[in-house]
Design a protein around this motif. Structure first.
Motif, PDB file in Angstrom:
ATOM      1  N   UNK A  35       0.768  -1.164   0.052  1.00 38.71           N
ATOM      2  CA  UNK A  35       0.074   0.043   0.001  1.00 38.71           C
ATOM      3  C   UNK A  35       0.892   1.170   0.011  1.00 38.71           C
ATOM      4  N   UNK A  36       0.621   2.202  -0.819  1.00 35.84           N
ATOM      5  CA  UNK A  36       1.109   3.296  -0.951  1.00 35.84           C
ATOM      6  C   UNK A  36       0.806   4.526  -0.051  1.00 35.84           C
ATOM      7  N   UNK A  37       1.296   5.173   0.823  1.00 35.34           N
ATOM      8  CA  UNK A  37       0.958   6.043   1.522  1.00 35.34           C
ATOM      9  C   UNK A  37       0.721   7.434   0.757  1.00 35.34           C
ATOM     10  N   UNK A  38      -0.495   8.082   1.085  1.00 33.80           N
ATOM     11  CA  UNK A  38      -0.595   9.310   0.301  1.00 33.80           C
ATOM     12  C   UNK A  38       0.318  10.752   1.036  1.00 33.80           C
ATOM     13  N   UNK A  39       0.458  10.372   2.185  1.00 30.21           N
ATOM     14  CA  UNK A  39       1.138  11.446   2.925  1.00 30.21           C
ATOM     15  C   UNK A  39       1.819  10.745   4.396  1.00 30.21           C
ATOM     16  N   UNK A  40       2.924  11.201   4.805  1.00 32.20           N
ATOM     17  CA  UNK A  40       3.819  10.696   5.856  1.00 32.20           C
ATOM     18  C   UNK A  40       2.950  10.664   7.106  1.00 32.20           C
ATOM     19  N   UNK A  41       2.882   9.600   7.678  1.00 34.00           N
ATOM     20  CA  UNK A  41       2.270   9.624   9.037  1.00 34.00           C
ATOM     21  C   UNK A  41       3.108   8.931   9.902  1.00 34.00           C
ATOM     22  N   UNK A  42       3.517   9.852  11.188  1.00 35.40           N
ATOM     23  CA  UNK A  42       4.410   9.485  12.001  1.00 35.40           C
ATOM     24  C   UNK A  42       4.139   8.354  12.983  1.00 35.40           C
ATOM     25  N   UNK A  43       2.727   8.128  13.017  1.00 29.98           N
ATOM     26  CA  UNK A  43       2.030   7.133  13.837  1.00 29.98           C
ATOM     27  C   UNK A  43       1.878   5.545  13.164  1.00 29.98           C
ATOM     28  N   UNK A  44       2.126   5.784  11.802  1.00 29.81           N
ATOM     29  CA  UNK A  44       1.753   4.765  11.143  1.00 29.81           C
ATOM     30  C   UNK A  44       2.839   3.656  11.416  1.00 29.81           C
ATOM     31  N   UNK A  45       2.404   2.209  11.181  1.00 25.26           N
ATOM     32  CA  UNK A  45       3.041   1.038  11.430  1.00 25.26           C
ATOM     33  C   UNK A  45       4.446   1.144  10.388  1.00 25.26           C
ATOM     34  N   UNK A  46       5.543   0.786  10.857  1.00 25.75           N
ATOM     35  CA  UNK A  46       6.880   0.940   9.878  1.00 25.75           C
ATOM     36  C   UNK A  46       7.041  -0.460   9.106  1.00 25.75           C
ATOM     37  N   UNK A  47       6.054  -1.194   8.920  1.00 24.39           N
ATOM     38  CA  UNK A  47       6.553  -2.663   8.298  1.00 24.39           C
ATOM     39  C   UNK A  47       6.476  -2.804   6.971  1.00 24.39           C
TER      40      UNK A  47
END
Length: 144
Positions: A132-144
């Motif tokens: 899955x390609x993120x649309x924006x950086x999310x500092x709380x997202x899982x780093x997997x």
């Protein structure tokens, strides 16, 4: 961009340009010009706000963007917008190594496709995984 601040600033400029110097001009015409200009400024900025809100809604409602990662023993070989293109990449490389009886296997509980060599009764090490390609950086997202 703060649309409200822009609207107030532009309306103020329109007022200054139209009302600022009435000497030698028809006051009624200047007033009408100023009112028309102010109305257009506010209408355009309001429309811009609606378009921005519509785009934000579209972004929220859009399904996640997926790409497919071709890999060999966990090492990335390429990213593709379609699963078949990623599979073709892996198949070409496996065939170049001499594999002939190839089949894709996908475990029921996983999204990853593994390329198996039926002649060797083993996994070739080639796989295709959706990412899955993120649309924006999310500092709380899982780093997997």
């Amino acid at each position: 961009m703060n649309l409200r601040a822009s609207a107030v600033r532009l309306a103020g400029l329109a007022s200054k340009w139209s009302y600022g110097d009435l000497s030698g001009r028809d006051g009624a015409a200047a007033t009408a010009t100023a009112m028309a200009t102010e109305g257009l400024v506010h209408a355009v900025l309001a429309l811009g706000a609606e378009v921005r809100d519509w785009r934000m809604d579209e972004r929220i409602d859009r399904p996640p963007l997926l790409v497919y990662r071709a890999e060999f023993n966990g090492i990335g070989l390429g990213l593709y917008t379609g699963r078949e293109a990623a599979r073709d990449h892996c198949l070409d490389l496996a065939r170049a190594e001499g594999a002939t009886a190839l089949a894709w296997v996908t475990e029921a509980d996983e999204d990853t496709d593994e390329l198996h060599d039926a002649a060797q009764a083993s996994c070739t090490g080639y796989a295709v995984s959706p990412v899955e390609v993120a649309e924006a950086y999310d500092p709380d997202a899982d780093e997997s």
